[in-house]
Design a protein around this motif. Structure first.
Motif, PDB file in Angstrom:
ATOM      1  N   PRO A   1       0.804  -1.226   0.000  1.00 39.09           N
ATOM      2  CA  PRO A   1       0.000   0.000   0.000  1.00 39.09           C
ATOM      3  C   PRO A   1       0.834   1.271   0.000  1.00 39.09           C
ATOM      4  CG  PRO A   1      -0.856  -1.574   1.597  1.00 39.09           C
ATOM      5  CD  PRO A   1       0.466  -2.110   1.129  1.00 39.09           C
ATOM      6  N   ASP A   2       2.034   1.217   0.565  1.00 41.41           N
ATOM      7  CA  ASP A   2       2.889   2.402   0.635  1.00 41.41           C
ATOM      8  C   ASP A   2       3.807   2.541  -0.575  1.00 41.41           C
ATOM      9  OD1 ASP A   2       1.923   3.176   3.222  1.00 41.41           O
ATOM     10  OD2 ASP A   2       3.125   1.544   4.060  1.00 41.41           O
ATOM     11  N   GLN A   3       3.987   1.446  -1.309  1.00 39.11           N
ATOM     12  CA  GLN A   3       4.807   1.455  -2.521  1.00 39.11           C
ATOM     13  C   GLN A   3       4.041   0.692  -3.611  1.00 39.11           C
ATOM     14  OE1 GLN A   3       9.222   0.934  -1.805  1.00 39.11           O
ATOM     15  NE2 GLN A   3       8.484   0.110   0.140  1.00 39.11           N
ATOM     16  N   PRO A   4       3.060   1.354  -4.222  1.00 33.88           N
ATOM     17  CA  PRO A   4       2.115   0.650  -5.091  1.00 33.88           C
ATOM     18  C   PRO A   4       2.695   0.088  -6.382  1.00 33.88           C
ATOM     19  CG  PRO A   4       1.729   3.014  -5.153  1.00 33.88           C
ATOM     20  CD  PRO A   4       2.723   2.776  -4.060  1.00 33.88           C
ATOM     21  N   PHE A   5       4.005   0.283  -6.605  1.00 39.16           N
ATOM     22  CA  PHE A   5       4.641  -0.365  -7.755  1.00 39.16           C
ATOM     23  C   PHE A   5       5.482  -1.561  -7.322  1.00 39.16           C
ATOM     24  CE2 PHE A   5       3.688   3.937  -9.107  1.00 39.16           C
ATOM     25  CZ  PHE A   5       2.996   3.693 -10.284  1.00 39.16           C
ATOM     26  N   GLU A   6       5.351  -1.956  -6.043  1.00 41.29           N
ATOM     27  CA  GLU A   6       6.048  -3.121  -5.503  1.00 41.29           C
ATOM     28  C   GLU A   6       5.030  -4.189  -5.136  1.00 41.29           C
ATOM     29  OE1 GLU A   6       9.301  -3.516  -5.367  1.00 41.29           O
ATOM     30  OE2 GLU A   6       9.706  -1.490  -6.132  1.00 41.29           O
ATOM     31  N   LEU A   7       5.179  -5.396  -5.689  1.00 46.08           N
ATOM     32  CA  LEU A   7       4.264  -6.488  -5.365  1.00 46.08           C
ATOM     33  C   LEU A   7       4.497  -6.956  -3.938  1.00 46.08           C
ATOM     34  CD1 LEU A   7       4.420  -8.679  -8.603  1.00 46.08           C
ATOM     35  CD2 LEU A   7       2.625  -7.065  -7.937  1.00 46.08           C
ATOM     36  N   ALA A   8       3.406  -7.322  -3.266  1.00 49.24           N
ATOM     37  CA  ALA A   8       3.528  -7.976  -1.963  1.00 49.24           C
ATOM     38  C   ALA A   8       4.081  -9.382  -2.162  1.00 49.24           C
ATOM     39  CB  ALA A   8       2.160  -8.037  -1.285  1.00 49.24           C
ATOM     40  N   ASP A   9       4.652  -9.952  -1.126  1.00 48.63           N
ATOM     41  CA  ASP A   9       5.107 -11.341  -1.193  1.00 48.63           C
ATOM     42  C   ASP A   9       3.899 -12.271  -1.234  1.00 48.63           C
ATOM     43  OD1 ASP A   9       7.777 -10.573  -1.053  1.00 48.63           O
ATOM     44  OD2 ASP A   9       7.846 -10.731   1.147  1.00 48.63           O
ATOM     45  N   TYR A  10       4.096 -13.482  -1.765  1.00 44.09           N
ATOM     46  CA  TYR A  10       3.011 -14.459  -1.774  1.00 44.09           C
ATOM     47  C   TYR A  10       2.526 -14.723  -0.356  1.00 44.09           C
ATOM     48  CZ  TYR A  10       3.821 -15.456  -6.702  1.00 44.09           C
ATOM     49  OH  TYR A  10       3.939 -15.358  -8.065  1.00 44.09           O
ATOM     50  N   GLY A  11       1.211 -14.734  -0.201  1.00 44.07           N
ATOM     51  CA  GLY A  11       0.615 -14.977   1.099  1.00 44.07           C
ATOM     52  C   GLY A  11       0.466 -13.745   1.955  1.00 44.07           C
ATOM     53  N   LYS A  12       1.074 -12.616   1.549  1.00 40.22           N
ATOM     54  CA  LYS A  12       1.023 -11.396   2.340  1.00 40.22           C
ATOM     55  C   LYS A  12      -0.132 -10.499   1.881  1.00 40.22           C
ATOM     56  CE  LYS A  12       4.633 -12.417   4.794  1.00 40.22           C
ATOM     57  NZ  LYS A  12       4.478 -12.772   6.226  1.00 40.22           N
ATOM     58  N   THR A  13      -0.582  -9.665   2.803  1.00 39.07           N
ATOM     59  CA  THR A  13      -1.693  -8.763   2.530  1.00 39.07           C
ATOM     60  C   THR A  13      -1.196  -7.468   1.892  1.00 39.07           C
ATOM     61  OG1 THR A  13      -2.893  -9.642   4.426  1.00 39.07           O
ATOM     62  CG2 THR A  13      -3.627  -7.523   3.570  1.00 39.07           C
ATOM     63  N   GLY A  14      -1.950  -6.981   0.928  1.00 36.33           N
ATOM     64  CA  GLY A  14      -1.647  -5.703   0.300  1.00 36.33           C
ATOM     65  C   GLY A  14      -2.891  -5.154  -0.366  1.00 36.33           C
ATOM     66  N   ARG A  15      -2.715  -4.035  -1.041  1.00 34.58           N
ATOM     67  CA  ARG A  15      -3.828  -3.404  -1.739  1.00 34.58           C
ATOM     68  C   ARG A  15      -3.966  -3.997  -3.141  1.00 34.58           C
ATOM     69  NH1 ARG A  15      -5.033   3.137  -1.842  1.00 34.58           N
ATOM     70  NH2 ARG A  15      -7.067   3.020  -2.911  1.00 34.58           N
ATOM     71  N   VAL A  16      -5.190  -4.106  -3.618  1.00 32.60           N
ATOM     72  CA  VAL A  16      -5.439  -4.643  -4.953  1.00 32.60           C
ATOM     73  C   VAL A  16      -5.210  -3.549  -5.993  1.00 32.60           C
ATOM     74  CG1 VAL A  16      -7.140  -5.671  -6.501  1.00 32.60           C
ATOM     75  CG2 VAL A  16      -7.082  -6.342  -4.083  1.00 32.60           C
ATOM     76  N   ARG A  17      -4.392  -3.875  -6.997  1.00 35.65           N
ATOM     77  CA  ARG A  17      -4.118  -2.958  -8.101  1.00 35.65           C
ATOM     78  C   ARG A  17      -4.607  -3.585  -9.397  1.00 35.65           C
ATOM     79  NH1 ARG A  17       2.004  -1.804  -9.653  1.00 35.65           N
ATOM     80  NH2 ARG A  17       1.642  -3.695 -10.873  1.00 35.65           N
ATOM     81  N   LEU A  18      -5.356  -2.819 -10.152  1.00 29.64           N
ATOM     82  CA  LEU A  18      -5.985  -3.312 -11.370  1.00 29.64           C
ATOM     83  C   LEU A  18      -5.377  -2.657 -12.603  1.00 29.64           C
ATOM     84  CD1 LEU A  18      -8.292  -4.599 -13.098  1.00 29.64           C
ATOM     85  CD2 LEU A  18      -9.728  -2.671 -12.371  1.00 29.64           C
ATOM     86  N   THR A  19      -5.181  -3.475 -13.639  1.00 27.82           N
ATOM     87  CA  THR A  19      -4.816  -2.970 -14.961  1.00 27.82           C
ATOM     88  C   THR A  19      -5.772  -3.592 -15.967  1.00 27.82           C
ATOM     89  OG1 THR A  19      -2.474  -2.667 -14.414  1.00 27.82           O
ATOM     90  CG2 THR A  19      -3.035  -2.923 -16.735  1.00 27.82           C
ATOM     91  N   THR A  20      -6.467  -2.749 -16.730  1.00 25.64           N
ATOM     92  CA  THR A  20      -7.409  -3.236 -17.738  1.00 25.64           C
ATOM     93  C   THR A  20      -6.832  -2.976 -19.125  1.00 25.64           C
ATOM     94  OG1 THR A  20      -9.273  -2.788 -16.258  1.00 25.64           O
ATOM     95  CG2 THR A  20      -9.781  -3.100 -18.587  1.00 25.64           C
ATOM     96  N   LEU A  21      -6.895  -4.004 -19.979  1.00 21.87           N
ATOM     97  CA  LEU A  21      -6.216  -3.966 -21.271  1.00 21.87           C
ATOM     98  C   LEU A  21      -7.119  -4.498 -22.374  1.00 21.87           C
ATOM     99  CD1 LEU A  21      -2.911  -5.534 -19.916  1.00 21.87           C
ATOM    100  CD2 LEU A  21      -3.093  -3.185 -20.766  1.00 21.87           C
ATOM    101  N   THR A  22      -8.071  -3.674 -22.813  1.00 25.46           N
ATOM    102  CA  THR A  22      -8.892  -4.081 -23.949  1.00 25.46           C
ATOM    103  C   THR A  22      -8.865  -2.973 -24.992  1.00 25.46           C
ATOM    104  OG1 THR A  22     -11.046  -3.112 -23.341  1.00 25.46           O
ATOM    105  CG2 THR A  22     -10.430  -5.208 -22.276  1.00 25.46           C
ATOM    106  N   LYS A  23      -9.330  -3.271 -26.176  1.00 28.83           N
ATOM    107  CA  LYS A  23      -9.371  -2.251 -27.215  1.00 28.83           C
ATOM    108  C   LYS A  23     -10.333  -1.122 -26.859  1.00 28.83           C
ATOM    109  CE  LYS A  23      -7.884  -4.837 -31.293  1.00 28.83           C
ATOM    110  NZ  LYS A  23      -8.254  -5.293 -32.654  1.00 28.83           N
TER     111      LYS A  23
END
Length: 364
Positions: free
Chosen positions: A297-319
């Motif tokens: 949540p404090d570094q939204p370009f860094e993935l959380a480790d597997y199993g750890k809690t973080g904020r959900v970030r969405l990327t949508t990629l359609t025409k």
């Protein structure tokens, strides 16, 4: 357990999924930034970027260069700035999300909701959602994507979709005004509509609804005795506790298909439940059309480790819609790839705990 789960996945499948995503990113970025096909918003924004999207965006990771997508960009008009020039003469839908206070976010659409739900249809077992069966949709109606999307799902599977009227914004106003007697009266009104349709149309075998409305419906009737074979369910009240409650008490063997989705993404697919999951609800995004990731949540370009809690970030990629790196109002645990879905997923999505205000969920 997470290491074991990851170990079961063929590394070649993970690489292939990553390569497929990268190729899709290149195609979508080129589409949205090509003056012949792109949308005015991104074509205008390109002038303020310190890189050239057509040359410098080649992988999914490169999308970080756009920074975070601001939801305020979707509030208000003109909404046609989001319509790609390639679709300028096509019939356009407008779907809304939020809006209980202030201006709702708007998303344009042409065929995306049909594509998303046609793809999702392939994940539903035919025994629980029989082809040719009719559906009942008991969920948000009005300007929301879900209403047309579930109807298309029913039609795609050869059925007809029956629907009820439901305005969650009105329910939220009642809750904020502490008029709980009116909230219950409105819920009864919605359930009465649903029961009328179930009793009148015996070919209804499949239901979409929200957790709270599913519980209210099952207080009145046995869906199994009414002939329902499968329940497709989504909403912010979806927890492991509700999952267990639905499977063990409410549904009496009726297939339960939880989902996580929204107007901006489409929908993610639930991983079929296994005993070791202990009723956790695990979702995988519809790669390559959208990706959901769990980030610090404090570094939204860094993935959380597997199993750890973080904020959900969405990327949508359609025409129809390009939305890189949008922070959702949700948190979850990062889930490792699995054999069915060799890319990251999310576990037990819930409202983001750091928000100071309580999320009013109403009938969801």
């Amino acid at each position: 357990m997470l290491e074991t789960t990851t170990a079961r996945v063929d590394p070649a499948a993970i690489r292939a999924a990553s390569e497929r995503l990268d190729a899709h990113v290149r195609a979508i970025v080129r589409w949205h930034f090509d003056p012949a096909t792109g949308c005015p918003f991104w074509l205008e924004r390109a002038a303020s970027l310190d890189f050239d999207p057509l040359k410098d965006i080649n992988t999914y990771a490169d999308l970080d260069r756009f920074g975070l997508f601001e939801d305020e960009w979707l509030r208000g008009g003109p909404v046609r700035r989001w319509v790609p020039r390639a679709y300028a003469d096509k019939p356009i839908h407008i779907f809304e999300t939020g809006g209980s206070t202030g201006v709702p976010k708007s998303r344009i659409a042409h065929e995306d909701f049909r594509i998303d739900y046609s793809n999702f249809s392939e994940t539903l077992p035919d025994a629980a959602f029989p082809k040719g069966s009719d559906w009942l949709m008991v969920g948000p109606s009005g300007p929301r994507r879900l209403r047309l999307a579930v109807e298309h799902l029913a039609q795609h599977r050869g059925g007809i979709c029956f629907m009820v009227d439901l305005d969650p914004r009105w329910v939220i106003k009642l809750i904020k005004a502490r008029q709980m007697d009116q909230v219950e009266a409105y819920k009864r009104h919605v359930i009465d509509q649903a029961l009328t349709l179930l009793r009148a149309h015996e070919n209804i075998k499949c239901v979409f609804t929200t957790p709270k409305l599913l519980e209210a419906l099952c207080e009145k009737v046995s869906l199994k005795k009414m002939g329902i074979r499968g329940v497709f369910c989504g909403g912010t009240e979806m927890t492991p506790q509700f999952h267990r409650f639905a499977v063990e008490e409410l549904l009496d063997g009726v297939y339960f298909a939880p989902t996580y989705g929204n107007t901006l993404m489409g929908l993610a697919t639930h991983k079929p439940a296994e005993p070791e999951d202990n009723f956790a609800i695990i979702y995988y995004p519809p790669l390559p059309r959208a990706m959901i990731e769990v980030v610090d949540p404090d570094q939204p370009f860094e993935l959380a480790d597997y199993g750890k809690t973080g904020r959900v970030r969405l990327t949508t990629l359609t025409k129809e819609f390009f939305m890189p790196r949008f922070l959702e109002r949700d948190e979850a645990e990062r889930e490792a790839p699995c054999r069915q879905y060799p890319w990251d997923g999310v576990r037990n999505v819930r409202p983001f705990s750091r928000f100071a205000t309580t999320v009013v969920e109403g009938v969801y």
